[in-house]
Design a protein around this motif. Structure first.
Motif, PDB file in Angstrom:
ATOM      1  N   SER A  92       2.718   9.369   3.845  1.00 55.75           N
ATOM      2  CA  SER A  92       1.254   9.310   3.787  1.00 55.75           C
ATOM      3  C   SER A  92       0.784   8.816   2.431  1.00 55.75           C
ATOM      4  O   SER A  92      -0.136   8.010   2.340  1.00 55.75           O
ATOM      5  CB  SER A  92       0.639  10.675   4.077  1.00 55.75           C
ATOM      6  OG  SER A  92       0.859  11.038   5.404  1.00 55.75           O
ATOM      7  N   GLU A 124      -2.220   7.359  10.544  1.00 57.34           N
ATOM      8  CA  GLU A 124      -2.988   7.076   9.335  1.00 57.34           C
ATOM      9  C   GLU A 124      -4.430   6.653   9.627  1.00 57.34           C
ATOM     10  O   GLU A 124      -5.141   6.204   8.732  1.00 57.34           O
ATOM     11  CB  GLU A 124      -2.289   5.990   8.516  1.00 57.34           C
ATOM     12  CG  GLU A 124      -0.926   6.409   8.015  1.00 57.34           C
ATOM     13  CD  GLU A 124      -0.964   7.692   7.200  1.00 57.34           C
ATOM     14  OE1 GLU A 124      -1.830   7.818   6.312  1.00 57.34           O
ATOM     15  OE2 GLU A 124      -0.136   8.587   7.467  1.00 57.34           O
ATOM     16  N   SER A 154       7.059   2.217   5.151  1.00 58.50           N
ATOM     17  CA  SER A 154       5.723   2.739   5.458  1.00 58.50           C
ATOM     18  C   SER A 154       5.287   2.406   6.883  1.00 58.50           C
ATOM     19  O   SER A 154       4.209   2.805   7.306  1.00 58.50           O
ATOM     20  CB  SER A 154       4.701   2.174   4.476  1.00 58.50           C
ATOM     21  OG  SER A 154       4.603   0.766   4.627  1.00 58.50           O
ATOM     22  N   LYS A 176       1.901  -6.809   7.571  1.00 62.36           N
ATOM     23  CA  LYS A 176       0.834  -7.692   7.108  1.00 62.36           C
ATOM     24  C   LYS A 176       1.165  -9.086   7.631  1.00 62.36           C
ATOM     25  O   LYS A 176       2.195  -9.652   7.276  1.00 62.36           O
ATOM     26  CB  LYS A 176       0.747  -7.687   5.582  1.00 62.36           C
ATOM     27  CG  LYS A 176      -0.416  -8.472   5.037  1.00 62.36           C
ATOM     28  CD  LYS A 176      -0.560  -8.246   3.541  1.00 62.36           C
ATOM     29  CE  LYS A 176      -1.867  -8.836   3.041  1.00 62.36           C
ATOM     30  NZ  LYS A 176      -2.124  -8.465   1.660  1.00 62.36           N
ATOM     31  N   LEU A 224       1.408   5.066   2.284  1.00 63.06           N
ATOM     32  CA  LEU A 224       0.447   4.349   3.112  1.00 63.06           C
ATOM     33  C   LEU A 224      -0.927   4.312   2.463  1.00 63.06           C
ATOM     34  O   LEU A 224      -1.592   3.271   2.461  1.00 63.06           O
ATOM     35  CB  LEU A 224       0.363   4.982   4.502  1.00 63.06           C
ATOM     36  CG  LEU A 224       1.570   4.721   5.396  1.00 63.06           C
ATOM     37  CD1 LEU A 224       1.478   5.564   6.657  1.00 63.06           C
ATOM     38  CD2 LEU A 224       1.687   3.259   5.732  1.00 63.06           C
ATOM     39  N   CYS A 225      -1.356   5.434   1.910  1.00 67.18           N
ATOM     40  CA  CYS A 225      -2.654   5.466   1.231  1.00 67.18           C
ATOM     41  C   CYS A 225      -2.648   4.529   0.028  1.00 67.18           C
ATOM     42  O   CYS A 225      -3.615   3.802  -0.210  1.00 67.18           O
ATOM     43  CB  CYS A 225      -3.008   6.886   0.793  1.00 67.18           C
ATOM     44  SG  CYS A 225      -3.466   7.942   2.173  1.00 67.18           S
ATOM     45  N   TYR A 268      -1.099  -0.454  10.895  1.00 63.89           N
ATOM     46  CA  TYR A 268      -0.756   0.851  10.325  1.00 63.89           C
ATOM     47  C   TYR A 268      -0.402   1.807  11.452  1.00 63.89           C
ATOM     48  O   TYR A 268      -0.934   1.692  12.556  1.00 63.89           O
ATOM     49  CB  TYR A 268      -1.951   1.441   9.561  1.00 63.89           C
ATOM     50  CG  TYR A 268      -2.425   0.593   8.437  1.00 63.89           C
ATOM     51  CD1 TYR A 268      -1.861   0.712   7.173  1.00 63.89           C
ATOM     52  CD2 TYR A 268      -3.431  -0.346   8.621  1.00 63.89           C
ATOM     53  CE1 TYR A 268      -2.288  -0.084   6.122  1.00 63.89           C
ATOM     54  CE2 TYR A 268      -3.862  -1.147   7.580  1.00 63.89           C
ATOM     55  CZ  TYR A 268      -3.290  -1.009   6.340  1.00 63.89           C
ATOM     56  OH  TYR A 268      -3.711  -1.804   5.310  1.00 63.89           O
ATOM     57  N   ARG A 293      -3.543  -6.448   9.438  1.00 63.57           N
ATOM     58  CA  ARG A 293      -2.772  -5.316   8.908  1.00 63.57           C
ATOM     59  C   ARG A 293      -2.567  -4.313  10.028  1.00 63.57           C
ATOM     60  O   ARG A 293      -3.507  -3.976  10.748  1.00 63.57           O
ATOM     61  CB  ARG A 293      -3.520  -4.654   7.758  1.00 63.57           C
ATOM     62  CG  ARG A 293      -3.796  -5.541   6.561  1.00 63.57           C
ATOM     63  CD  ARG A 293      -2.535  -5.963   5.833  1.00 63.57           C
ATOM     64  NE  ARG A 293      -1.677  -4.874   5.473  1.00 63.57           N
ATOM     65  CZ  ARG A 293      -1.556  -4.354   4.257  1.00 63.57           C
ATOM     66  NH1 ARG A 293      -2.257  -4.834   3.260  1.00 63.57           N
ATOM     67  NH2 ARG A 293      -0.739  -3.362   4.033  1.00 63.57           N
ATOM     68  N   THR A 304       4.290  -0.418   8.058  1.00 59.73           N
ATOM     69  CA  THR A 304       3.114  -1.281   8.056  1.00 59.73           C
ATOM     70  C   THR A 304       3.546  -2.735   8.171  1.00 59.73           C
ATOM     71  O   THR A 304       4.668  -3.093   7.830  1.00 59.73           O
ATOM     72  CB  THR A 304       2.282  -1.103   6.776  1.00 59.73           C
ATOM     73  OG1 THR A 304       3.081  -1.467   5.645  1.00 59.73           O
ATOM     74  CG2 THR A 304       1.781   0.319   6.627  1.00 59.73           C
ATOM     75  N   TYR A 342      -0.728   1.806  -0.439  1.00 60.66           N
ATOM     76  CA  TYR A 342      -0.743   0.424   0.046  1.00 60.66           C
ATOM     77  C   TYR A 342      -2.122   0.051   0.558  1.00 60.66           C
ATOM     78  O   TYR A 342      -2.626  -1.032   0.304  1.00 60.66           O
ATOM     79  CB  TYR A 342       0.275   0.213   1.157  1.00 60.66           C
ATOM     80  CG  TYR A 342       1.699   0.194   0.706  1.00 60.66           C
ATOM     81  CD1 TYR A 342       2.687   0.795   1.466  1.00 60.66           C
ATOM     82  CD2 TYR A 342       2.084  -0.427  -0.476  1.00 60.66           C
ATOM     83  CE1 TYR A 342       4.014   0.804   1.064  1.00 60.66           C
ATOM     84  CE2 TYR A 342       3.398  -0.434  -0.888  1.00 60.66           C
ATOM     85  CZ  TYR A 342       4.352   0.183  -0.123  1.00 60.66           C
ATOM     86  OH  TYR A 342       5.658   0.175  -0.525  1.00 60.66           O
ATOM     87  N   PHE A 343      -2.737   0.955   1.309  1.00 63.21           N
ATOM     88  CA  PHE A 343      -4.045   0.634   1.865  1.00 63.21           C
ATOM     89  C   PHE A 343      -5.094   0.525   0.766  1.00 63.21           C
ATOM     90  O   PHE A 343      -5.914  -0.378   0.779  1.00 63.21           O
ATOM     91  CB  PHE A 343      -4.470   1.674   2.908  1.00 63.21           C
ATOM     92  CG  PHE A 343      -5.686   1.244   3.647  1.00 63.21           C
ATOM     93  CD1 PHE A 343      -6.904   1.813   3.379  1.00 63.21           C
ATOM     94  CD2 PHE A 343      -5.604   0.239   4.584  1.00 63.21           C
ATOM     95  CE1 PHE A 343      -8.029   1.402   4.043  1.00 63.21           C
ATOM     96  CE2 PHE A 343      -6.726  -0.183   5.255  1.00 63.21           C
ATOM     97  CZ  PHE A 343      -7.948   0.403   4.984  1.00 63.21           C
ATOM     98  N   VAL A 368      -7.331   5.338   6.955  1.00 59.95           N
ATOM     99  CA  VAL A 368      -7.803   3.949   7.022  1.00 59.95           C
ATOM    100  C   VAL A 368      -9.321   3.918   7.132  1.00 59.95           C
ATOM    101  O   VAL A 368      -9.998   3.229   6.361  1.00 59.95           O
ATOM    102  CB  VAL A 368      -7.140   3.204   8.206  1.00 59.95           C
ATOM    103  CG1 VAL A 368      -7.793   1.851   8.445  1.00 59.95           C
ATOM    104  CG2 VAL A 368      -5.646   3.032   7.967  1.00 59.95           C
TER     105      VAL A 368
END
Length: 132
Positions: free
Chosen positions: A5, A84, A59, A63, A8-9, A80, A78, A61, A11-12, A88
């Motif tokens: 998490s 998440e 992660s 792109k 991911l947070c 996810y 993107r 994810t 990266y986002f 997001v």
């Protein structure tokens, strides 16, 4: 917050903290590869669009850069994990102006003239980034 998490947070947040050119919209194929590296998959989608995809298995994810006939990126997608979704949406709400609650949920970045469309499936949250 577990490690996945957190990643991911991170990266986002990195993804939404920069503007259109940094997102890849407007990049050429060469610029994308120069910025993101040679570890990608490329091909042609069912609709005939060329793409370059970077997959982060850690992660979970993805792109993906969609290219026009001039090999210039016109859309970034993107992907996810659905787990998440709250993160997001929270980050999109903090950074952009929500202009539609329908399907898709639509956001606008007036600084960089980007539109962001958010879709949900059983497994994923998809954010499509388009230039105006």
């Amino acid at each position: 917050m577990n490690k996945l998490s957190f990643l991911l947070c991170f990266y986002f947040f990195y993804f939404i903290s920069s503007h259109s050119k940094a997102q890849g919209v407007g990049y050429t194929r060469g610029e994308i590869i120069l910025k993101y590296g040679n570890n990608y998959k490329s091909g042609v989608s069912k609709s005939g669009d060329k793409y370059i995809a970077y997959i982060d298995n850690t992660s979970r994810t993805t792109k993906t850069f969609y290219l026009n006939e001039k090999d210039s990126c016109y859309m970034v997608m993107r992907l996810y994990p659905k787990s998440e979704a709250n993160s997001v949406i929270k980050l999109l709400n903090e950074k952009y102006v929500k202009i539609s609650d329908g399907v898709p949920i639509r956001y606008k970045d007036y600084e960089s003239s980007l539109s962001l469309d958010v879709y949900f499936s059983e497994e994923f949250v998809t954010v499509e980034i388009h230039g105006d």
